[in-house]
Design a protein around this motif. Structure first.
Motif, PDB file in Angstrom:
ATOM      1  N   GLU A  82     -17.478   0.278  -0.296  1.00 46.08           N
ATOM      2  CA  GLU A  82     -17.531   0.084   1.337  1.00 46.08           C
ATOM      3  C   GLU A  82     -16.400  -1.043   1.704  1.00 46.08           C
ATOM      4  O   GLU A  82     -15.828  -1.024   2.443  1.00 46.08           O
ATOM      5  N   GLN A  83     -16.478  -1.950   0.773  1.00 43.93           N
ATOM      6  CA  GLN A  83     -15.637  -3.166   0.892  1.00 43.93           C
ATOM      7  C   GLN A  83     -13.964  -2.634   1.048  1.00 43.93           C
ATOM      8  O   GLN A  83     -13.294  -3.012   1.604  1.00 43.93           O
ATOM      9  N   MET A  84     -13.670  -1.649  -0.181  1.00 40.35           N
ATOM     10  CA  MET A  84     -12.242  -1.429  -0.192  1.00 40.35           C
ATOM     11  C   MET A  84     -11.920  -0.410   1.014  1.00 40.35           C
ATOM     12  O   MET A  84     -10.660  -0.499   1.398  1.00 40.35           O
ATOM     13  N   LEU A  85     -13.112   0.452   1.366  1.00 35.87           N
ATOM     14  CA  LEU A  85     -12.656   1.172   2.424  1.00 35.87           C
ATOM     15  C   LEU A  85     -12.501   0.449   4.011  1.00 35.87           C
ATOM     16  O   LEU A  85     -11.884   1.143   4.829  1.00 35.87           O
ATOM     17  N   SER A  86     -13.041  -0.736   4.119  1.00 32.17           N
ATOM     18  CA  SER A  86     -13.251  -1.389   5.136  1.00 32.17           C
ATOM     19  C   SER A  86     -12.049  -1.815   5.973  1.00 32.17           C
ATOM     20  O   SER A  86     -11.043  -2.077   5.302  1.00 32.17           O
ATOM     21  N   GLN A  87     -11.698  -1.442   7.100  1.00 31.45           N
ATOM     22  CA  GLN A  87     -10.827  -1.834   7.786  1.00 31.45           C
ATOM     23  C   GLN A  87     -10.773  -3.250   8.783  1.00 31.45           C
ATOM     24  O   GLN A  87     -10.079  -3.318   9.567  1.00 31.45           O
ATOM     25  N   ASP A  88     -11.926  -3.978   8.623  1.00 27.85           N
ATOM     26  CA  ASP A  88     -12.094  -5.012   9.075  1.00 27.85           C
ATOM     27  C   ASP A  88     -11.258  -6.192   8.550  1.00 27.85           C
ATOM     28  O   ASP A  88     -11.425  -6.563   7.255  1.00 27.85           O
TER      29      ASP A  88
ATOM     30  N   GLN B  14      -6.202  -3.430   5.881  1.00 31.88           N
ATOM     31  CA  GLN B  14      -5.911  -2.271   5.807  1.00 31.88           C
ATOM     32  C   GLN B  14      -6.937  -1.072   5.791  1.00 31.88           C
ATOM     33  O   GLN B  14      -7.099  -0.108   6.374  1.00 31.88           O
ATOM     34  N   GLY B  15      -7.516  -1.297   4.536  1.00 33.35           N
ATOM     35  CA  GLY B  15      -8.443  -0.370   4.180  1.00 33.35           C
ATOM     36  C   GLY B  15      -8.093   0.736   3.154  1.00 33.35           C
ATOM     37  O   GLY B  15      -6.881   1.413   3.452  1.00 33.35           O
ATOM     38  N   LEU B  16      -8.390   0.795   2.023  1.00 35.18           N
ATOM     39  CA  LEU B  16      -8.043   1.647   0.849  1.00 35.18           C
ATOM     40  C   LEU B  16      -8.362   3.087   1.409  1.00 35.18           C
ATOM     41  O   LEU B  16      -9.418   3.541   2.014  1.00 35.18           O
ATOM     42  N   ALA B  17      -7.394   4.150   1.057  1.00 36.91           N
ATOM     43  CA  ALA B  17      -7.529   5.584   1.205  1.00 36.91           C
ATOM     44  C   ALA B  17      -8.935   6.122   0.702  1.00 36.91           C
ATOM     45  O   ALA B  17      -9.147   5.719  -0.316  1.00 36.91           O
ATOM     46  N   ARG B  18      -9.669   7.023   1.534  1.00 34.19           N
ATOM     47  CA  ARG B  18     -10.858   7.162   0.975  1.00 34.19           C
ATOM     48  C   ARG B  18     -10.741   8.145  -0.552  1.00 34.19           C
ATOM     49  O   ARG B  18     -11.691   8.102  -1.277  1.00 34.19           O
ATOM     50  N   GLU B  19      -9.581   8.913  -0.535  1.00 32.23           N
ATOM     51  CA  GLU B  19      -9.465   9.692  -1.801  1.00 32.23           C
ATOM     52  C   GLU B  19      -9.111   8.785  -3.044  1.00 32.23           C
ATOM     53  O   GLU B  19      -9.351   9.218  -4.010  1.00 32.23           O
TER      54      GLU B  19
ATOM     55  N   GLU C  40      -5.113  -7.705  -0.323  1.00 36.31           N
ATOM     56  CA  GLU C  40      -5.786  -6.695  -0.368  1.00 36.31           C
ATOM     57  C   GLU C  40      -5.596  -5.886  -1.661  1.00 36.31           C
ATOM     58  O   GLU C  40      -6.620  -5.419  -2.077  1.00 36.31           O
ATOM     59  N   ALA C  41      -4.465  -5.777  -2.052  1.00 33.57           N
ATOM     60  CA  ALA C  41      -4.058  -5.030  -3.035  1.00 33.57           C
ATOM     61  C   ALA C  41      -4.707  -5.503  -4.356  1.00 33.57           C
ATOM     62  O   ALA C  41      -5.286  -4.946  -5.189  1.00 33.57           O
TER      63      ALA C  41
END
Lengths: 303, 303, 303, 303
Positions: free
Chosen positions: B179-185, B188-193, A159-160
């Motif tokens: 969206e892909q970076m944020l996704s928790q599917d 983990q999903g990247l922090a919004r900030e 992911e990273a």
């Protein structure tokens, strides 16, 4: 990224020619002048100019309070007194001007501090450089599960790697396309004020930022705080170190009363008094909301 | 882009329930309240609240100038007098709060006006929508050849098409990747900030912006000006129309003395006096620099 | 009133020890540092510190406008360009700190300029000195018959003498009673924060006043103007002379575009164009109000 | 002093005609509109206009924090959260305009709060009324022996009587002489802008003062504090009561976190933790200066 040889030469030139002045000189600040402190991957903080020192604060306070300040005999004590009692105007008598290079998303947080003077590089007039902030691996964190505006665990493995690839590729592609739209090679070339809209928020911009010491402390209190976003905190911490060298007494007072201190509500005072009197105060009998209790207990313990 | 049915319903709800108040009411402004004025492709301006009207300006002036203002018998004349003589404080007695949805690169210009209150949608806390500003074809202009910060001729044919394609594709791709970076599917999903840094400057943000009438006029003078970038001017022009309905006398004075007026330098005054006396003044004998003469002649002609 | 020997000695001490600095140094300003310029009967203006020079203005502009400013090749031309186009932020990059001693009624006008930093002598903490402003005979003027806020002819003979006597006697008596109320000789002594209410508005106070160059120019434009009250104009004129020595290019541009220039309304532009085309424009066919015509004709003549 | 019948009639007229509005209406504030709250002997505070209510604060916060604020489900909790975490911008979304009549020495303290809009009665244009603040006997206090800027015991007997006589006589005489200098009866009459310099600082002036809620709270925290001078505190306390009626949730949060709370330094936190752990901390082993210990012990006791 290292400074270019041209930038380095310019800094050395500026540092080579001291001139005499009758103004107050802060030796700890002279050594920082023009020197670029690197921040993040391509950012920097440089002191361009400053006005005043610790003594300028007490000098102004003594104008205000006249004979009344005689009772506090030394500068350090007076500065602590002023800070403790929120006497802000003497701290406004010092001023500093920084040159800062920073990602646009950091600049957007920073500019919300309105009581400062700013001259930012204009992408209407000029073309931005191909420089983007890409987080270091240890800063690539997941969304916090407890804090809507915070970071949680560091991302790992695939992911990273995927995130870093996406950030790098999108930055490069958007910059390639920015250049292509601007190009006047075989075409008219899009106006700079339009082409810039294609650039993402991790591109670097730069500005001159000038602020008085009172407002700088306010900025640092919020932005050097553990809850501030890491990227702006990185700048704030460098500026804290510079400010400590510039006005050591004022910075020490700021550190004790603001950075290291805490604000108690009326309810919080009452709880501590109950505890000091031997009572056991818990979340249930505290009168605080759940969120408030969590913050209170983080400092003062569960009971 | 049309408002969503939910937004439309909320506006209608807000507009359906007038309540009695003892405060000054500006009928021309009531009709704008909550109504969304569309600007650019997805932007909007809505009046959320206001304080005062033309009469609030003269009322404050009469507190200041007491019996001295009796000689100007009517409100319109007094307001023109105040505007002409740069008496700014009576205009500060009116206040307005807008809800604005605007591209980030416009927001970055706008925020430089520091004497206003702002609450912006935070991409640290929340996820931005997939809405990007794409210029209309007639706004897709080349870099000006005479003005470092302006636009020249409209782009044509293949070049225009190419630019629009690039802007659209980069916007969509960067948002997909956001969206892909944020996704928790499955990750983990990247922090919004952090994820927000991938978004380009033509994405839309929104804010509440509150300002007093004096500072609003200052903003409008600079941003409704022909030299302002088209995209911010589009907002300023809508706000001009709203302000005209709100405080008609003050707006008329602003239009005459600021928008429609001009500033002459001492040298400019001297040239006009020579011309009025029958002399022919040219670039050569004007004493002005080339750039200054060009600007002077644009208003007053070549001789 | 001459400075006391102690004050004179302090100034000489401060002026005797130049120190090396890497900051920008403005030679024309160094010579003013600490030196007391007398104003009115007991007032003074002293430069305590400054930041920046003409070059600091163009340096900041070049950060903003990047390559775009290359076309204006020299500092003087660029400074004139910035002033002409109301680019205020580069001028905010210079800062100055004054020590001012001034009558309270002047301080009350002065403080209305909010974008400055102030530390005033506090009469809650300390005892004010027995120093009052008494106008020079040529400043003792009657109320203007045409201007609600102006002065007319100089008072003469017995009336002038009577006014001076009243001002002097009331000042002395109020100060005697101030001292008597404060005295702890055989009585408790009234609190200083109360006793001060007996002192009239011509008593002198003093403060440190720090401001950036843009806001200083704004202050000087309003307060060095012929319509400003003489007593504050006296201070503004001294500060004009100091500023000319500090930043000669910026001051020259300010003088041409602000002090020596004029603002034309849209109607005023139209009238001048009619005149330039040979038409005779009078009060009647000008479209201006009576007051506006009077002000217009004062610059451009009756027809 | 009671209001004049004309003033009373004007207030009743203004209160008699409610009009419909679509804006937010704060019922608790409507009842205050135009009504004069008397302060000191001749002073007053009147609400002239307001913008927003508690809901306007959370509405703005929800624009900023978007989905992030959903977790705090109610307005009261959200407002407390915002106040606790120094989120000041949502509170800036409310605005209030007061008409205040106050002694000049109070106005001079008040005006130091720069982030407000002011229109003051001008004694250059108009003639001030014969109204002076004379302290009530219980406010006639001696200089504090422990606090350079405070009051001690109430004056008694002959000394009190003497002070009141002096204040009254000097006020009346200076006003008589003010009128005599202005008089055009058999003489030219001194300009108003000069004659005013004879008036002492306890004369009443008046102004319109407009401020946002965040800055109003800042003002009230400093001026409703026990260390503020009684005369300005009298105004602040009336404004506290009005603000409580206007925005009850925000005011309650302000009362708990600001008025009723306290700021602890890093050293103060450490001392309380030692005490909670059972240790006896005294002035000697506290690490605090004498002055700091005295302030600390006033809240937390001697050990």
């Amino acid at each position: 990224m290292p400074l270019t040889p041209e930038q380095q030469a310019e800094i050395e030139e500026q540092r080579a020619h001291p001139q005499p002045t009758l103004r107050a000189v802060a030796p700890g600040m002279e050594k920082h002048l023009y020197t670029a402190h690197q921040v993040l991957d391509h950012g920097l903080v440089r002191v361009i100019d400053y006005m005043g020192d610790d003594n300028a604060i007490t000098q102004a306070a003594r104008v205000s309070y006249g004979r009344g300040t005689k009772s506090v005999s030394n500068d350090e004590g007076l500065i602590r007194y002023l800070m403790r009692h929120w006497h802000s105007t003497p701290f406004e008598m010092c001023e500093v001007k920084f040159h800062v290079k920073l990602p646009v998303f950091v600049a957007r947080q920073w500019i919300r501090h309105r009581t400062a003077n700013v001259n930012e590089y204009s992408a209407r007039y000029s073309i931005l450089d191909r420089e983007f902030y890409i987080p270091a691996p240890e800063q690539l964190a997941a969304q916090s599960t407890v804090n809507n505006q915070g970071r949680g665990a560091v991302l790992e493995g695939a992911e990273a790697a995927r995130v870093l690839d996406l950030l790098r590729e999108d930055a490069m592609r958007s910059y390639d396309n920015y250049e292509q739209m601007l190009s006047q090679d075989g075409q008219q070339g899009l106006a700079r004020e339009l082409a810039r809209m294609n650039l993402p928020a991790n591109i670097y911009t730069q500005w001159y930022w000038k602020v008085d010491l009172h407002n700088l402390f306010h900025f640092l209190r919020l932005r050097a705080d553990a809850h501030a976003q890491f990227e702006i905190r990185a700048f704030a911490e460098v500026m804290c170190a510079i400010t400590r060298d510039w006005v050591p007494y004022a910075y020490a007072a700021f550190e004790d009363y603001r950075l290291g201190g805490t604000q108690l509500s009326g309810k919080g005072v009452a709880i501590l008094k109950r505890r000091l009197a031997g009572e056991t105060v818990t979340a249930e009998n505290s009168g605080l909301s759940k969120g408030e209790w969590r913050e209170f207990a983080a400092i003062w313990g569960e009971n």
